[in-house]
Design an enzyme around this catalytic site. Structure first.
Site, PDB file in Angstrom:
ATOM      1  N   ARG A  83       0.809  -1.238   0.000  1.00  0.00           N
ATOM      2  CA  ARG A  83       0.000   0.000   0.000  1.00  0.00           C
ATOM      3  C   ARG A  83       0.838   1.283   0.000  1.00  0.00           C
ATOM      4  O   ARG A  83       0.370   2.324   0.449  1.00  0.00           O
ATOM      5  CB  ARG A  83      -0.980   0.019   1.170  1.00  0.00           C
ATOM      6  N   LYS A 137       2.863  11.495 -10.490  1.00  0.00           N
ATOM      7  CA  LYS A 137       2.028  10.650 -11.349  1.00  0.00           C
ATOM      8  C   LYS A 137       2.831   9.422 -11.768  1.00  0.00           C
ATOM      9  O   LYS A 137       3.879   9.543 -12.392  1.00  0.00           O
ATOM     10  CB  LYS A 137       1.559  11.431 -12.574  1.00  0.00           C
ATOM     11  N   GLU A 156       8.987  19.318 -23.371  1.00  0.00           N
ATOM     12  CA  GLU A 156       8.267  19.619 -22.122  1.00  0.00           C
ATOM     13  C   GLU A 156       8.756  20.929 -21.505  1.00  0.00           C
ATOM     14  O   GLU A 156       7.998  21.646 -20.857  1.00  0.00           O
ATOM     15  CB  GLU A 156       8.404  18.468 -21.105  1.00  0.00           C
ATOM     16  N   LYS A 162       6.750  23.260 -13.026  1.00  0.00           N
ATOM     17  CA  LYS A 162       6.002  22.030 -12.775  1.00  0.00           C
ATOM     18  C   LYS A 162       5.626  21.958 -11.289  1.00  0.00           C
ATOM     19  O   LYS A 162       4.490  21.627 -10.933  1.00  0.00           O
ATOM     20  CB  LYS A 162       6.858  20.817 -13.164  1.00  0.00           C
ATOM     21  N   GLU A 218      -4.761  16.602  -9.780  1.00  0.00           N
ATOM     22  CA  GLU A 218      -5.293  16.881 -11.120  1.00  0.00           C
ATOM     23  C   GLU A 218      -6.806  17.065 -11.112  1.00  0.00           C
ATOM     24  O   GLU A 218      -7.533  16.466 -11.902  1.00  0.00           O
ATOM     25  CB  GLU A 218      -4.901  15.743 -12.079  1.00  0.00           C
ATOM     26  N   ARG A 266      -3.923  21.563 -12.804  1.00  0.00           N
ATOM     27  CA  ARG A 266      -2.920  20.673 -13.359  1.00  0.00           C
ATOM     28  C   ARG A 266      -3.208  20.259 -14.798  1.00  0.00           C
ATOM     29  O   ARG A 266      -2.306  19.860 -15.546  1.00  0.00           O
ATOM     30  CB  ARG A 266      -2.809  19.434 -12.453  1.00  0.00           C
ATOM     31  N   ASN A 303      -1.348  19.469 -19.647  1.00  0.00           N
ATOM     32  CA  ASN A 303      -1.734  18.603 -20.756  1.00  0.00           C
ATOM     33  C   ASN A 303      -1.635  19.325 -22.099  1.00  0.00           C
ATOM     34  O   ASN A 303      -1.959  18.756 -23.137  1.00  0.00           O
ATOM     35  CB  ASN A 303      -3.168  18.117 -20.525  1.00  0.00           C
ATOM     36  N   HIS A 356      -0.795  17.597 -25.289  1.00  0.00           N
ATOM     37  CA  HIS A 356      -0.848  16.157 -25.028  1.00  0.00           C
ATOM     38  C   HIS A 356      -2.085  15.478 -25.602  1.00  0.00           C
ATOM     39  O   HIS A 356      -2.094  14.267 -25.770  1.00  0.00           O
ATOM     40  CB  HIS A 356      -0.756  15.884 -23.523  1.00  0.00           C
ATOM     41  N   HIS A 358      -0.773  12.365 -27.366  1.00  0.00           N
ATOM     42  CA  HIS A 358      -1.066  10.992 -26.934  1.00  0.00           C
ATOM     43  C   HIS A 358      -1.706  10.184 -28.062  1.00  0.00           C
ATOM     44  O   HIS A 358      -1.421   9.009 -28.234  1.00  0.00           O
ATOM     45  CB  HIS A 358      -1.996  10.997 -25.718  1.00  0.00           C
ATOM     46  N   HIS A 395       7.952  10.623 -27.102  1.00  0.00           N
ATOM     47  CA  HIS A 395       6.895  11.383 -26.435  1.00  0.00           C
ATOM     48  C   HIS A 395       7.058  12.882 -26.727  1.00  0.00           C
ATOM     49  O   HIS A 395       6.096  13.577 -27.055  1.00  0.00           O
ATOM     50  CB  HIS A 395       6.938  11.128 -24.929  1.00  0.00           C
TER      51      HIS A 395
END
Lengths: 371, 371
Positions: A128, A149, A191, A233, A243, A247, A251, A254, A258, A271
């Site tokens: 956990r 993330k 980025e 960031k 998010e 946040r 994106n 993206h 993506h 990427h």
């Protein structure tokens, strides 16, 4: 022992942590981990990929940890996005179990985004959640290693299985940049440019005026660049850890990026390249919706191209398939398209319920221009 | 429409939620979910097992959700602990993807602990966490459904892969008790007795004086019992959401209990039976260390036995193997044994660095007495 490294703080109440940036930090990983409060009483695991293992990074990291009193185990995964799946996560759970990792143990992710995301997901879910330290070795990973993330891919989509699990420390060794292929560097800069575009016009202008020294990997410039990029960031993440709002601006580029990665099966474009095309497209859309003028679009595409990044929608990808893929993006809800659009350089807005027909039209015009 | 159900609040800042307890609540699941703020714009998934699917619960739950405007998909897993693994989680990720679940979607776990833990783990990790509603159908699950601990098993250990993911609502339908096998009820009562022992001597005495009506499943008594038992769990969780301290007391009886489950391959004993033996053993140890007197041990074993729960260490399990298994428990750190011991009925203490030799000796004396 050595000059002080740079520090950027990510401010998240009891989950706050530092990003340490400097030359040769891998060789000081042990002392930095101790200083961050990572205990030595339980065993720890360093996860890396076979590319990084071939360089001196892994040895330096492990030696430093051992010198500081850590009992270190190693797990090496094959390099590449294909490793970012539940099967590899299972192998790491096995490895963690064999290494006797317990709740007070730490997992170190030494590598690029794939290693960070995969090892981070395992750290987030093993017993956990155990302590996690990011040691990014690519330029791109300076970004993904900040913000907590972590994820693995599902056959149907990137990062579908994941969690938020903040690292206890990020250690960015500038020396790693020297061993990176040029394409990897360019990819990482996408980025960095994004951070300027969404948050900080001054930084964006600094990037425009420093392009040559950036491409030459001038150490002082790269340290500045990473510290400023990480700060942006960190500022965004600090305001919206999970998010739920702000946040989403990260994106930018993206949504289409993506979709391009997904339809080209993560093979053709890195990427950074995919989101470079996505940022150029989002800029075009921003102009289309009257939010910015054509000059800004050209300025943005100009910087991306001078860095050596692509800006054109691939001719071989079907616009309708791209659109469908964007609608399945996990940031989409209720099947509606959301785009991050520019209001000006340095400021963006998340725009929901984007007209699909307009996106499709623009994709056709910019992509398969002759169709 | 119906009389008001009981409510127990779990107080966790922005993750607070209600436990609704009452008869026939499955048939009102839709309205309760709406009231708790679960949106209807995105599709939702009800996860259950093939045993529950055979009863009317699934139909009632789905009908109620549909009446309230939810677009419902169903996933049915085979009943039993064997389903609590990463493979089944993968099937549920597939199912979630096929059902078009997005970040605003909800997963409903309709079933016992296995369904709750598995569906909860998927909800915790699908798109980095979506809304999760627990609808326990066993008595044991009244406990596991409160507190946000979700997990799947690793071949080497129970609940090794997991997360903390609080439900948005827990709906406990008392009517479900009537369809449960007696052994299942007894098993669930073990956790109820535990709550009395660790936290509330009055509640423990009430259990002692109400044994007959409890065994008869008197609805009023069961509603009281569940509300009080959930309140204790909620109070502990509210003070220590992530198990950094106080929450460890919930582990009373579980150190040996988990080892028994693990060594008997989860086949011979139910969870409640295993922890009943574990509680009896922890009580014996508490007496051994001079913390409580023999009368208390006999009182505790007496209640467990009157409920129909076992209290003796199984003769066929090797004490040394039990000890090794306890040292590998994920609550152990640095290979040291930790036990929750009684100070008196209603109060416990977490004791670290327990002398292994004493535990082994007691296991030999109480277990393989003749060896």
């Amino acid at each position: 022992m050595s000059r002080k490294e740079r520090r950027v703080r990510v401010d998240l109440a009891d989950r706050s942590y530092d990003i340490a940036i400097g030359e040769g930090l891998t060789g000081r990983l042990g002392e930095l981990a101790l200083e961050a409060g990572v205990g030595t009483s339980s065993n720890c695991l360093v996860v890396t990929d076979d590319n990084v293992a071939k360089t001196g990074h892994l040895r330096r990291a492990v030696d430093s940890l051992q010198r500081s009193g850590y009992k270190v185990f190693e797990a090496i995964i094959p390099a590449g996005e294909e490793s970012k799946n539940l099967r590899k996560a299972e192998l790491l759970y096995d490895k963690a179990f064999e290494a006797g990792l317990d709740r007070k143990s730490a997992i170190f992710a030494l590598g690029g985004g794939v290693v960070g995301d995969l090892a981070g997901f395992v750290a987030a879910t093993y017993m956990r959640g155990i302590v996690f330290i990011q040691v990014p070795t690519t330029l791109l990973a300076h970004d993904s290693s900040v913000g907590g993330k972590v994820a693995v891919n599902h056959p149907k989509g990137k990062n579908v299985i994941g969690a938020f699990h903040q690292p206890k420390l990020v250690v960015y060794d500038i020396s790693a940049l020297n061993t990176l292929p040029e394409r990897e560097i360019r990819s990482g800069l996408a980025e960095v440019i994004k951070h300027g575009l969404i948050w900080d016009a001054d930084f964006y202008e600094w990037l425009e005026s420093s392009t040559d020294r950036i491409k030459a990997l001038d150490p002082q410039i790269m340290e500045d660049l990473l510290a400023r990029s990480c700060s942006i960031k960190a500022a965004v993440v600090a305001q919206d850890e999970k998010e739920n709002g702000l946040r989403a601006i990260l994106n930018f580029g993206h949504t289409l990026g993506h979709a391009i990665e997904s339809l080209s099966k993560y093979g053709t474009y890195t990427h950074g390249e995919a989101i470079s095309i996505g940022m150029a497209f989002a800029s075009e859309m921003s102009a289309e919706f009257g939010r910015i003028n054509r000059d800004s679009v050209e300025r943005i595409c100009g910087l991306l191209e001078r860095i050596g990044l692509p800006t054109e929608v691939p001719l071989d990808l079907d616009p309708k398939e791209l659109l469908n893929s964007m609608k399945q993006d996990k940031k989409a809800t209720g099947g509606n398209l959301t785009f991050v659009l520019l209001s000006e350089i340095g400021r963006v807005e998340v725009v929901k319920n984007i007209d699909e027909a307009k996106v499709l039209d623009l994709l056709c015009r910019l992509g398969r221009k002759s169709v």
